[in-house]
Motif scaffolding. Structure first.
Motif, PDB file in Angstrom:
ATOM      1  N   PHE A 263       0.999  -1.496  -0.066  1.00 36.11           N
ATOM      2  CA  PHE A 263      -0.014   0.212  -0.212  1.00 36.11           C
ATOM      3  C   PHE A 263       0.852   1.508  -0.056  1.00 36.11           C
ATOM      4  O   PHE A 263       0.505   2.460  -0.551  1.00 36.11           O
ATOM      5  CB  PHE A 263      -1.064   0.025   1.348  1.00 36.11           C
ATOM      6  N   SER A 264       1.929   0.924   1.040  1.00 34.49           N
ATOM      7  CA  SER A 264       2.546   2.810   1.120  1.00 34.49           C
ATOM      8  C   SER A 264       3.037   2.826  -0.884  1.00 34.49           C
ATOM      9  O   SER A 264       3.233   4.148  -1.195  1.00 34.49           O
ATOM     10  CB  SER A 264       4.005   2.208   1.542  1.00 34.49           C
ATOM     11  N   GLN A 265       3.029   2.005  -1.560  1.00 30.83           N
ATOM     12  CA  GLN A 265       3.737   1.849  -3.018  1.00 30.83           C
ATOM     13  C   GLN A 265       2.175   2.965  -3.799  1.00 30.83           C
ATOM     14  O   GLN A 265       3.026   3.440  -5.563  1.00 30.83           O
ATOM     15  CB  GLN A 265       4.688   0.655  -3.808  1.00 30.83           C
ATOM     16  N   LEU A 266       0.879   3.092  -3.265  1.00 28.51           N
ATOM     17  CA  LEU A 266      -0.171   3.412  -4.086  1.00 28.51           C
ATOM     18  C   LEU A 266       0.056   4.736  -3.383  1.00 28.51           C
ATOM     19  O   LEU A 266       0.396   4.870  -2.478  1.00 28.51           O
ATOM     20  CB  LEU A 266      -1.105   2.688  -4.218  1.00 28.51           C
ATOM     21  N   GLU A 267      -1.096   5.749  -4.514  1.00 34.39           N
ATOM     22  CA  GLU A 267      -1.379   6.995  -4.137  1.00 34.39           C
ATOM     23  C   GLU A 267      -2.884   6.987  -2.992  1.00 34.39           C
ATOM     24  O   GLU A 267      -3.895   6.467  -4.175  1.00 34.39           O
ATOM     25  CB  GLU A 267      -1.302   8.021  -5.324  1.00 34.39           C
TER      26      GLU A 267
END
Length: 269
Positions: A263-267
């Motif tokens: 989720f940290s890679q998503l906006e």
């Protein structure tokens, strides 16, 4: 007092709409699902999220018996998918007719729209009704038009797929599934083949279905939709369920390191 107690007890043991129990699936030596278990209650919206290849689409295909599980069981409204109970403790594989009958209650929308190019929108929505439900042309057309109106496509009823945008084609595909009066709807990344500006019109239809109380299992990369619409989110990775909880919690406050990294890679808003 006893009446209230009995009512509460019955509610607590209500049959889930979908019950996935210790399901594993292998393709040769490749295990794509490993001991998967979860329930979906009637009227609930559950989103399956996670990296590509984590097994999300496979579990949907197993629920609809497009894939046969290697081990485990799947029940839809109490009926074991793909099998027939002949006697206590004795089951056999369902034949084609029985399998088709069990699938009638399960609507499925795929990434690709799979509309017949030589048929208009209304004809596409009529076809399965005629072939599977044996409805006459007049009845099938009435239902097709009703469902096309439901998804905002009534004014395109006589258009061919080549005359429709991707979002419009997907809405026709949703109408086709709804015309079969399903008890649950399965969506396998229904917006992944669409241009970004067309995604919203499909998600809006799905959001309306959720408001109407349709039981839905959705494989998606649209995290905004998951947070806004889903009751629960299941995060999958490597063929197992790592997180299962309220959408807001799983997406914004995951506990597992793998989920946090994803989720940290998503906006996310």
């Amino acid at each position: 007092m006893s009446i209230v107690s009995d009512t509460n007890e019955q509610a607590a043991v209500a049959t889930p709409a979908v019950q996935v129990s210790h399901v594993s699936k292998r393709f040769g030596d490749n295990e794509v699902l490993s001991d998967i278990s979860f329930n979906v209650n009637e009227g609930e919206v559950v989103c399956l999220v996670g990296p590509s290849g984590s097994g999300k689409s496979t579990i949907l295909r197993c629920i609809n018996r497009l894939e046969v599980v290697t081990t485990g069981d799947i029940h839809v409204f109490g009926e074991r998918v793909g099998y027939v109970d002949e006697a206590p403790g004795v089951v056999r594989l369902a034949n084609a007719k029985q399998l088709a009958e069990s699938r009638r209650g399960i609507g499925m929308v795929f990434q690709r729209f799979n509309l017949f190019p030589h048929m208009t929108a209304v004809e596409n929505v009529m076809e399965a009704q005629r072939q599977v439900l044996r409805r006459g042309n007049a009845e099938a057309k009435r239902e097709a038009l009703r469902q096309l109106e439901r998804v905002g496509m009534l004014d395109r009823a006589d258009f061919y797929p080549s005359q429709l945008s991707g979002g419009q084609q997907q809405r026709v595909a949703i109408a086709r599934a709804l015309a079969m009066s399903p008890k649950i709807m399965l969506f396998d990344e229904p917006t992944s083949a669409l241009d970004p500006e067309l995604v919203g019109e499909v998600l809006q239809v799905m959001q309306q279905l959720a408001k109407e109380g349709m039981t839905m299992i959705v494989v998606t990369h649209q995290m905004g939709f998951a947070v806004d619409v889903a009751d629960r989110v299941l995060f999958m990775d490597g063929g197992v369920i790592i997180e299962d909880g309220p959408a807001e919690q799983v997406v914004h406050r995951p506990s597992h390191e793998r989920a946090k990294a994803f989720f940290s890679q998503l906006e996310l808003s």
